[in-house]
Motif scaffolding. Structure first.
Motif, mmCIF file in Angstrom:
data_model
loop_
_atom_site.group_PDB
_atom_site.id
_atom_site.type_symbol
_atom_site.label_atom_id
_atom_site.label_comp_id
_atom_site.label_asym_id
_atom_site.label_seq_id
_atom_site.Cartn_x
_atom_site.Cartn_y
_atom_site.Cartn_z
ATOM 1 N N GLN A 174 -1.272 -13.045 -2.667
ATOM 2 C CA GLN A 174 -0.796 -11.964 -3.768
ATOM 3 C C GLN A 174 -1.745 -10.553 -3.274
ATOM 4 O OE1 GLN A 174 -1.070 -12.507 -7.886
ATOM 5 N NE2 GLN A 174 -0.260 -10.685 -8.421
ATOM 6 N N TRP A 175 -2.780 -10.805 -2.857
ATOM 7 C CA TRP A 175 -3.679 -9.794 -2.445
ATOM 8 C C TRP A 175 -3.207 -9.100 -1.300
ATOM 9 C CZ3 TRP A 175 -7.018 -5.989 -3.573
ATOM 10 C CH2 TRP A 175 -7.633 -5.413 -2.429
ATOM 11 N N ALA A 176 -2.820 -9.862 -0.359
ATOM 12 C CA ALA A 176 -2.189 -9.437 1.039
ATOM 13 C C ALA A 176 -1.039 -8.664 0.838
ATOM 14 C CB ALA A 176 -1.902 -10.850 1.914
ATOM 15 N N GLU A 177 -0.137 -9.011 -0.167
ATOM 16 C CA GLU A 177 0.827 -8.065 -0.516
ATOM 17 C C GLU A 177 0.734 -6.575 -1.139
ATOM 18 O OE1 GLU A 177 3.446 -10.428 -2.923
ATOM 19 O OE2 GLU A 177 3.668 -11.963 -1.541
ATOM 20 N N ILE A 178 -0.217 -6.994 -1.887
ATOM 21 C CA ILE A 178 -0.709 -5.509 -2.785
ATOM 22 C C ILE A 178 -1.527 -4.689 -1.571
ATOM 23 C CG2 ILE A 178 -2.239 -4.588 -4.405
ATOM 24 C CD1 ILE A 178 -1.890 -6.985 -6.215
ATOM 25 N N SER A 179 -2.349 -5.331 -0.730
ATOM 26 C CA SER A 179 -3.039 -4.515 0.307
ATOM 27 C C SER A 179 -2.037 -3.969 1.503
ATOM 28 C CB SER A 179 -3.774 -5.594 1.248
ATOM 29 O OG SER A 179 -4.465 -4.775 2.344
ATOM 30 N N GLU A 180 -1.010 -4.575 1.744
ATOM 31 C CA GLU A 180 0.145 -3.780 2.645
ATOM 32 C C GLU A 180 0.775 -2.690 1.656
ATOM 33 O OE1 GLU A 180 0.632 -4.082 5.784
ATOM 34 O OE2 GLU A 180 -1.198 -5.408 5.671
ATOM 35 N N ALA A 181 1.059 -3.117 0.431
ATOM 36 C CA ALA A 181 1.718 -1.838 -0.205
ATOM 37 C C ALA A 181 0.836 -0.666 -0.246
ATOM 38 C CB ALA A 181 2.024 -2.359 -1.649
ATOM 39 N N ILE A 182 -0.346 -0.892 -0.417
ATOM 40 C CA ILE A 182 -1.485 0.323 -0.719
ATOM 41 C C ILE A 182 -1.446 0.884 0.703
ATOM 42 C CG2 ILE A 182 -3.843 1.044 -0.997
ATOM 43 C CD1 ILE A 182 -3.985 -1.667 -2.754
ATOM 44 N N LYS A 183 -1.435 0.436 1.624
ATOM 45 C CA LYS A 183 -1.626 0.966 3.068
ATOM 46 C C LYS A 183 -0.375 1.901 3.286
ATOM 47 C CE LYS A 183 -4.576 -2.473 5.238
ATOM 48 N NZ LYS A 183 -4.781 -3.736 6.107
ATOM 49 N N GLU A 184 1.078 1.184 2.933
ATOM 50 C CA GLU A 184 2.247 1.868 3.111
ATOM 51 C C GLU A 184 2.119 3.203 2.495
ATOM 52 O OE1 GLU A 184 6.896 0.886 3.113
ATOM 53 O OE2 GLU A 184 5.394 -0.901 3.186
ATOM 54 N N ALA A 185 1.914 2.862 1.131
ATOM 55 C CA ALA A 185 1.983 4.261 0.380
ATOM 56 C C ALA A 185 0.905 5.091 0.360
ATOM 57 C CB ALA A 185 2.303 3.479 -1.128
ATOM 58 N N GLY A 186 -0.209 4.607 0.984
ATOM 59 C CA GLY A 186 -1.786 5.476 0.715
ATOM 60 C C GLY A 186 -2.166 5.688 -0.442
ATOM 61 N N ASN A 187 -1.435 5.363 -1.416
ATOM 62 C CA ASN A 187 -2.294 5.090 -2.951
ATOM 63 C C ASN A 187 -1.558 4.106 -3.742
ATOM 64 O OD1 ASN A 187 -0.178 6.540 -4.671
ATOM 65 N ND2 ASN A 187 -0.575 7.860 -2.767
ATOM 66 N N PHE A 188 -2.151 3.696 -4.739
ATOM 67 C CA PHE A 188 -1.389 2.613 -5.763
ATOM 68 C C PHE A 188 -2.146 2.575 -7.032
ATOM 69 C CE2 PHE A 188 -0.626 -1.846 -6.933
ATOM 70 C CZ PHE A 188 0.686 -2.141 -6.353
ATOM 71 N N ILE A 189 -0.939 2.484 -8.153
ATOM 72 C CA ILE A 189 -1.563 2.492 -9.403
ATOM 73 C C ILE A 189 -1.346 0.950 -10.065
ATOM 74 C CG2 ILE A 189 -1.334 3.240 -11.907
ATOM 75 C CD1 ILE A 189 -0.451 6.130 -10.590
ATOM 76 N N PHE A 190 -2.229 0.351 -10.675
ATOM 77 C CA PHE A 190 -2.204 -1.025 -10.907
ATOM 78 C C PHE A 190 -2.819 -1.139 -12.397
ATOM 79 C CE2 PHE A 190 -3.740 -5.369 -11.596
ATOM 80 C CZ PHE A 190 -2.685 -5.890 -11.254
ATOM 81 N N VAL A 191 -2.227 -1.805 -13.387
ATOM 82 C CA VAL A 191 -2.485 -1.978 -14.826
ATOM 83 C C VAL A 191 -2.767 -3.446 -14.896
ATOM 84 C CG1 VAL A 191 -2.011 -1.863 -17.187
ATOM 85 C CG2 VAL A 191 -1.518 0.052 -15.602
ATOM 86 N N GLY A 192 -3.785 -3.852 -15.168
ATOM 87 C CA GLY A 192 -4.228 -5.332 -15.311
ATOM 88 C C GLY A 192 -5.447 -5.424 -16.118
ATOM 89 N N ARG A 193 -6.218 -6.540 -15.956
ATOM 90 C CA ARG A 193 -7.305 -6.906 -16.798
ATOM 91 C C ARG A 193 -8.463 -7.064 -15.789
ATOM 92 N NH1 ARG A 193 -5.410 -11.651 -19.973
ATOM 93 N NH2 ARG A 193 -4.145 -12.028 -18.215
ATOM 94 N N HIS A 194 -9.714 -6.671 -16.277
ATOM 95 C CA HIS A 194 -10.814 -7.020 -15.329
ATOM 96 C C HIS A 194 -11.765 -7.930 -16.215
ATOM 97 C CE1 HIS A 194 -11.392 -3.550 -12.564
ATOM 98 N NE2 HIS A 194 -10.337 -4.176 -12.150
ATOM 99 N N LYS A 195 -12.536 -8.919 -15.552
ATOM 100 C CA LYS A 195 -12.968 -10.081 -16.139
ATOM 101 C C LYS A 195 -14.731 -9.680 -16.100
ATOM 102 C CE LYS A 195 -12.905 -13.835 -14.138
ATOM 103 N NZ LYS A 195 -12.529 -15.203 -13.627
#
Length: 433
Positions: free
Chosen positions: A69-90
């Motif tokens: 899942q990280w690999a998919e997010i990583s590629e999306a960030i590289k392609e767009a140049g930026n990325f906004i994600f809403v989640g939870r930090h532990k």
């Protein structure tokens, strides 16, 4: 650097980096490891800088699971140049909080990096009040939503339950008057109660950003259904004490039963119903660890049907299957509940006897072989077939302290029993270390 280039005070940028109120993380795009962070970055997680650096963001983010899942997010960030994600930090203590993460991709000295700015958005929950005051939307949600809605006032312990909640539990819409938290808690399965209450308290104490649990509830007929329950504190007082909590509960009985069936099938051998080799191997490891830790002997018995090929050739493969089932049905009647029988493969079985002396295992095996030889099984045409088996015994620690050593020794002893005339048992040679 050119002589006319301005002199930059790098300490200014380090100071600026550390005084930003949001958490900032520098991340390796390929490994997901945190390379650097500002002071807020580790303080917000209840960690030191040393504890945080080189951790994977996967261990800190509750909503990103697995390197794929990280690999998919990583590629999306590289392609767009930026990325906004809403989640939870532990946090380090296991609690979590909601965040909005803005990540940018950049390359420095031909090395790619992500810089993520994480903002705590806990206070945004306070803006939900408008929805709760809209009677039209609320009435529609209460009656039409597939989930049962609940609204708990902690001030007087009163509990509002939607019509769908009553339908799901088998009650009429007015059958329960003045429901309270006790109405719900008394219906929770005793085996689940402690775990569910603990998860509820963690959210009430702000140790988790939301309450979420899967457990069993007793319906009107006294049967237990599986539910997926989610909730959120929507109102607190000036001391941050919870005043009101709203949630949704969904009946997941069918999906839960299907999951359990699939899990059971993945552990069991289709023909015999015994544990299959994969699961048996895992349990073997657990039995062996206990034996070694407690200093107790454990015996391993390898059972193999004699002349199995002849049974198949003479009576057909379907009756060969019945021979295998005959062993699987006969042996459990003569062993203890603490013993473990599973199908090793083909016509072979492994029987584990924890906390058992070698002589005891030898006597048990002799009784098993006699029972098998004296009890026939019926073919498709009701013919009686008498069969025999051969066995080999190895024990921990005399014949080894690993699965491979014990199986190899038991298998060699079983082969020796075959050579000596079958329908017999042999004990393995002492393992030479």
């Amino acid at each position: 650097m050119h002589s006319d280039s301005p002199v930059v005070d790098m300490s200014f940028f380090h100071s600026l980096f550390d005084h930003v109120s949001d958490a900032i993380y520098i991340i390796d795009p390929s490994t997901s490891h945190i390379i650097e962070a500002n002071t807020q970055g580790w303080n917000s997680l209840g960690m030191t800088r040393h504890e945080l650096l080189n951790q994977s963001v996967l261990s800190l983010n509750k909503d990103v699971i697995g390197i794929s899942q990280w690999a998919e997010i990583s590629e999306a960030i590289k392609e767009a140049g930026n990325f906004i994600f809403v989640g939870r930090h532990k946090r380090k203590d296991g609690s979590d909080y909601p965040v909005e993460v803005r990540t940018n991709y950049f390359v420095h000295n031909n090395i790619p990096y992500f810089v993520s700015i994480a903002r705590d958005i806990t206070l945004r929950a306070q803006h939900e009040d408008d929805f709760h005051n809209d009677d039209t939307i609320r009435a529609f949600a209460l009656n039409e939503a597939s989930d049962g809605l609940w609204d708990w006032s902690l001030q007087d312990d009163s509990l509002f339950l939607s019509p769908q909640w009553y339908r799901m539990m088998g009650y009429g819409p007015h059958e329960i008057s003045n429901p309270t938290l006790e109405t719900w808690s008394s219906a929770v399965h005793p085996d689940d109660f402690g775990r569910v209450i603990e998860m509820l308290q963690e959210h009430l104490q702000s140790k988790s950003s939301r309450y979420e649990a899967k457990y069993r509830l007793k319906n009107r007929n006294g049967d237990f259904i599986w539910v997926h329950d989610r909730g959120l504190v929507v109102k607190r007082d000036n001391d941050h004490q919870p005043l009101r909590m709203i949630g949704l509960v969904l009946d997941i009985t069918q999906s839960q039963l299907l999951t359990e069936q699939l899990f059971h099938r993945s552990q069991r051998d289709d023909l015999t119903g015994l544990y299959n080799r994969k699961t048996g191997y895992e349990l073997f490891g657990q039995y062996l660890n206990v034996s070694l830790q407690q200093g107790q002997p454990m015996q391993v018995i390898m059972l193999d049907i004699d002349n199995f090929k002849s049974i198949n050739d003479k009576y057909g493969h379907q009756n060969g299957d019945k021979a295998i089932q005959h062993v699987a049905n006969t042996v459990p009647k003569l062993i203890r509940k603490t013993d473990l029988l599973f199908r090793w493969g083909g016509e072979e079985f492994l029987l584990l006897c924890p906390d058992t002396a070698q002589n005891t295992a030898l006597e048990l095996t002799k009784r098993l072989l006699i029972k098998l030889s004296q009890t026939p099984f019926l073919t498709d045409d009701e013919s009686k077939i008498f069969m025999t088996a051969s066995a080999g015994i190895s024990g921990c620690p005399n014949h080894g302290c690993s699965i491979s050593e014990l199986v190899k020794s038991a298998d060699a002893a079983m082969f020796k029993a075959k050579v000596q005339g079958k329908d017999s048992v042999c004990i393995a040679e002492i393992f030479e270390r």
